[in-house]
Design a protein around this motif. Structure first.
Motif, PDB file in Angstrom:
ATOM      1  N   ARG A   1       0.845  -1.190   0.000  1.00  0.00           N
ATOM      2  CA  ARG A   1       0.000   0.000   0.000  1.00  0.00           C
ATOM      3  C   ARG A   1       0.877   1.235   0.000  1.00  0.00           C
ATOM      4  O   ARG A   1       1.984   1.224   0.539  1.00  0.00           O
ATOM      5  N   ALA A   2       0.369   2.296  -0.605  1.00  0.00           N
ATOM      6  CA  ALA A   2       1.139   3.536  -0.682  1.00  0.00           C
ATOM      7  C   ALA A   2       0.215   4.736  -0.632  1.00  0.00           C
ATOM      8  O   ALA A   2      -0.909   4.701  -1.141  1.00  0.00           O
ATOM      9  N   THR A   3       0.708   5.779   0.023  1.00  0.00           N
ATOM     10  CA  THR A   3       0.052   7.077   0.007  1.00  0.00           C
ATOM     11  C   THR A   3       0.972   8.023  -0.761  1.00  0.00           C
ATOM     12  O   THR A   3       1.971   7.598  -1.329  1.00  0.00           O
ATOM     13  N   GLU A   4       0.661   9.286  -0.755  1.00  0.00           N
ATOM     14  CA  GLU A   4       1.514  10.242  -1.454  1.00  0.00           C
ATOM     15  C   GLU A   4       2.904  10.307  -0.829  1.00  0.00           C
ATOM     16  O   GLU A   4       3.897  10.508  -1.523  1.00  0.00           O
ATOM     17  N   SER A   5       3.004  10.105   0.479  1.00  0.00           N
ATOM     18  CA  SER A   5       4.293  10.282   1.144  1.00  0.00           C
ATOM     19  C   SER A   5       4.946   8.991   1.623  1.00  0.00           C
ATOM     20  O   SER A   5       6.175   8.919   1.739  1.00  0.00           O
ATOM     21  N   GLY A   6       4.153   7.970   1.913  1.00  0.00           N
ATOM     22  CA  GLY A   6       4.729   6.752   2.477  1.00  0.00           C
ATOM     23  C   GLY A   6       4.210   5.494   1.816  1.00  0.00           C
ATOM     24  O   GLY A   6       3.238   5.520   1.051  1.00  0.00           O
ATOM     25  N   HIS A   7       4.865   4.388   2.107  1.00  0.00           N
ATOM     26  CA  HIS A   7       4.399   3.097   1.587  1.00  0.00           C
ATOM     27  C   HIS A   7       4.835   1.984   2.530  1.00  0.00           C
ATOM     28  O   HIS A   7       5.703   2.169   3.386  1.00  0.00           O
ATOM     29  N   ALA A   8       4.198   0.823   2.370  1.00  0.00           N
ATOM     30  CA  ALA A   8       4.459  -0.280   3.285  1.00  0.00           C
ATOM     31  C   ALA A   8       4.101  -1.612   2.646  1.00  0.00           C
ATOM     32  O   ALA A   8       3.257  -1.689   1.745  1.00  0.00           O
ATOM     33  N   TYR A   9       4.763  -2.647   3.131  1.00  0.00           N
ATOM     34  CA  TYR A   9       4.414  -4.029   2.828  1.00  0.00           C
ATOM     35  C   TYR A   9       3.936  -4.653   4.125  1.00  0.00           C
ATOM     36  O   TYR A   9       4.534  -4.450   5.184  1.00  0.00           O
ATOM     37  N   ALA A  10       2.859  -5.416   4.058  1.00  0.00           N
ATOM     38  CA  ALA A  10       2.321  -6.047   5.265  1.00  0.00           C
ATOM     39  C   ALA A  10       1.873  -7.469   4.951  1.00  0.00           C
ATOM     40  O   ALA A  10       1.440  -7.766   3.837  1.00  0.00           O
ATOM     41  N   ARG A  11       2.004  -8.329   5.954  1.00  0.00           N
ATOM     42  CA  ARG A  11       1.501  -9.686   5.818  1.00  0.00           C
ATOM     43  C   ARG A  11       1.034 -10.196   7.171  1.00  0.00           C
ATOM     44  O   ARG A  11       1.526  -9.768   8.218  1.00  0.00           O
ATOM     45  N   GLU A  12       0.071 -11.096   7.124  1.00  0.00           N
ATOM     46  CA  GLU A  12      -0.438 -11.705   8.345  1.00  0.00           C
ATOM     47  C   GLU A  12       0.356 -12.962   8.669  1.00  0.00           C
ATOM     48  O   GLU A  12       0.657 -13.762   7.790  1.00  0.00           O
ATOM     49  N   GLN A  13       0.709 -13.092   9.936  1.00  0.00           N
ATOM     50  CA  GLN A  13       1.432 -14.255  10.424  1.00  0.00           C
ATOM     51  C   GLN A  13       0.693 -14.742  11.662  1.00  0.00           C
ATOM     52  O   GLN A  13       0.945 -14.278  12.763  1.00  0.00           O
ATOM     53  N   GLY A  14      -0.247 -15.657  11.463  1.00  0.00           N
ATOM     54  CA  GLY A  14      -1.105 -16.043  12.572  1.00  0.00           C
ATOM     55  C   GLY A  14      -1.983 -14.872  12.964  1.00  0.00           C
ATOM     56  O   GLY A  14      -2.659 -14.279  12.124  1.00  0.00           O
ATOM     57  N   ASP A  15      -1.939 -14.509  14.252  1.00  0.00           N
ATOM     58  CA  ASP A  15      -2.727 -13.361  14.709  1.00  0.00           C
ATOM     59  C   ASP A  15      -1.901 -12.083  14.723  1.00  0.00           C
ATOM     60  O   ASP A  15      -2.319 -11.073  15.295  1.00  0.00           O
ATOM     61  N   LEU A  16      -0.747 -12.115  14.099  1.00  0.00           N
ATOM     62  CA  LEU A  16       0.120 -10.937  14.034  1.00  0.00           C
ATOM     63  C   LEU A  16       0.133 -10.354  12.625  1.00  0.00           C
ATOM     64  O   LEU A  16      -0.066 -11.062  11.635  1.00  0.00           O
ATOM     65  N   VAL A  17       0.384  -9.059  12.555  1.00  0.00           N
ATOM     66  CA  VAL A  17       0.601  -8.383  11.274  1.00  0.00           C
ATOM     67  C   VAL A  17       2.025  -7.847  11.272  1.00  0.00           C
ATOM     68  O   VAL A  17       2.413  -7.080  12.158  1.00  0.00           O
ATOM     69  N   VAL A  18       2.803  -8.281  10.293  1.00  0.00           N
ATOM     70  CA  VAL A  18       4.198  -7.851  10.170  1.00  0.00           C
ATOM     71  C   VAL A  18       4.259  -6.805   9.063  1.00  0.00           C
ATOM     72  O   VAL A  18       3.868  -7.070   7.924  1.00  0.00           O
ATOM     73  N   THR A  19       4.750  -5.613   9.394  1.00  0.00           N
ATOM     74  CA  THR A  19       4.757  -4.501   8.450  1.00  0.00           C
ATOM     75  C   THR A  19       6.154  -3.921   8.305  1.00  0.00           C
ATOM     76  O   THR A  19       6.853  -3.701   9.295  1.00  0.00           O
ATOM     77  N   LEU A  20       6.559  -3.685   7.069  1.00  0.00           N
ATOM     78  CA  LEU A  20       7.792  -2.961   6.749  1.00  0.00           C
ATOM     79  C   LEU A  20       7.373  -1.684   6.048  1.00  0.00           C
ATOM     80  O   LEU A  20       6.683  -1.730   5.026  1.00  0.00           O
ATOM     81  N   SER A  21       7.777  -0.544   6.577  1.00  0.00           N
ATOM     82  CA  SER A  21       7.315   0.723   6.026  1.00  0.00           C
ATOM     83  C   SER A  21       8.435   1.742   5.943  1.00  0.00           C
ATOM     84  O   SER A  21       9.476   1.613   6.590  1.00  0.00           O
ATOM     85  N   GLY A  22       8.186   2.786   5.173  1.00  0.00           N
ATOM     86  CA  GLY A  22       9.142   3.876   5.022  1.00  0.00           C
ATOM     87  C   GLY A  22       8.536   4.979   4.186  1.00  0.00           C
ATOM     88  O   GLY A  22       7.433   4.844   3.650  1.00  0.00           O
ATOM     89  N   THR A  23       9.242   6.087   4.073  1.00  0.00           N
ATOM     90  CA  THR A  23       8.769   7.169   3.216  1.00  0.00           C
ATOM     91  C   THR A  23       9.195   6.883   1.785  1.00  0.00           C
ATOM     92  O   THR A  23      10.249   6.284   1.539  1.00  0.00           O
ATOM     93  N   ARG A  24       8.383   7.312   0.849  1.00  0.00           N
ATOM     94  CA  ARG A  24       8.686   7.051  -0.561  1.00  0.00           C
ATOM     95  C   ARG A  24       9.899   7.852  -1.024  1.00  0.00           C
ATOM     96  O   ARG A  24      10.589   7.470  -1.963  1.00  0.00           O
ATOM     97  N   GLN A  25      10.168   8.964  -0.348  1.00  0.00           N
ATOM     98  CA  GLN A  25      11.323   9.782  -0.701  1.00  0.00           C
ATOM     99  C   GLN A  25      12.633   9.109  -0.304  1.00  0.00           C
ATOM    100  O   GLN A  25      13.635   9.213  -1.006  1.00  0.00           O
ATOM    101  N   GLU A  26      12.621   8.390   0.822  1.00  0.00           N
ATOM    102  CA  GLU A  26      13.846   7.798   1.343  1.00  0.00           C
ATOM    103  C   GLU A  26      14.072   6.357   0.883  1.00  0.00           C
ATOM    104  O   GLU A  26      15.216   5.936   0.685  1.00  0.00           O
ATOM    105  N   VAL A  27      12.989   5.593   0.747  1.00  0.00           N
ATOM    106  CA  VAL A  27      13.100   4.166   0.444  1.00  0.00           C
ATOM    107  C   VAL A  27      12.276   3.830  -0.790  1.00  0.00           C
ATOM    108  O   VAL A  27      11.057   4.056  -0.805  1.00  0.00           O
ATOM    109  N   ASP A  28      12.926   3.313  -1.828  1.00  0.00           N
ATOM    110  CA  ASP A  28      12.163   2.947  -3.021  1.00  0.00           C
ATOM    111  C   ASP A  28      11.451   1.617  -2.796  1.00  0.00           C
ATOM    112  O   ASP A  28      11.748   0.860  -1.872  1.00  0.00           O
TER     113      ASP A  28
END
Length: 229
Positions: free
Chosen positions: A146-173
């Protein structure tokens, strides 16, 4: 005239025998073989020959940092390194950390008990979320991007947990963020030993006292203003 040259048929046989003898001598001299060295078999994931960390000690260190050892995840991305001071608890029993690179870029890793909507963005932002409107939401393998104008993230469900990797689009492609998301995994004992605060580091820490909390009641902040406004 009688030729003194040897029969050509003998040359391959002699050459093969010579190479076999040479190879056998080389292996005997160096001690090489197909079995790995004992210290290699005993080494941890990072190639270290150090003995495995004591699990009970790791659990104690996690508890001292108010963390659940099984909720500690790690990742890797080219040029990024874990900022040890960023390691901490999220919510009741979640985990969070930040990976940084020399130019100031940051990748945030979070592991939390969250609703399905916090991973699957197809229905829009999760209930109560104040994030910017989504401009991109798509399934990418086993994860959601998912992405907004300023940030983006990858997320996945692991059992009852959600693991998310995120950053700003300016800093991290996206490619770098995706790589970090794919590499994310639950920390093994060797990685826990590197991530968790050392034993005794959190000992003696007391909660910070806030002056705006009243001595009685439900502990809501006291927002009364003085006469001067």
């Amino acid at each position: 005239m009688t030729s003194r040259s040897r029969s050509p048929r003998l040359r391959p046989v002699l050459l093969t025998a010579t190479l076999t003898t040479t190879l056998a001598l080389a292996l005997a001299a160096t001690g090489c073989g197909t079995e790995p060295a004992p210290d290699t078999r005993a080494a941890g994931p990072s190639g270290s020959a150090d003995p495995a960390p004591d699990r009970a000690e790791l659990e104690a260190r996690a508890s001292a940092a108010q963390l659940v050892a099984e909720h500690v995840w790690v990742t890797e991305a080219a040029g990024y390194a874990l900022a040890r001071q960023s390691v901490g608890v999220l919510g009741d029993d979640g985990f969070g950390s930040v990976y940084t690179e020399p130019e100031g870029g940051q990748i945030k890793l979070s592991v939390e008990r969250l609703p399905h909507a916090d991973a699957d963005c197809t229905d829009g932002p999760a209930s109560g979320s104040e994030q910017e409107p989504l401009v991109t939401c798509e399934r990418d393998g086993e994860q959601w991007y998912r992405a907004t104008e300023s940030g983006h993230a990858y997320a996945r469900e692991q059992g009852d947990l959600v693991v998310t990797l995120s950053g700003t689009r300016q800093e991290v492609d996206r490619a770098t963020l995706r790589s970090a998301a794919l590499a994310a995994h639950r920390a093994d004992d060797y990685e826990l030993d590197q991530v968790l605060p050392p034993a005794g580091e959190t000992a003696g820490r007391q909660p910070v006292e806030r002056g705006d909390l009243p001595p009685v009641g439900d502990g809501a902040p006291n927002n009364d203003v003085g006469a001067s406004g």
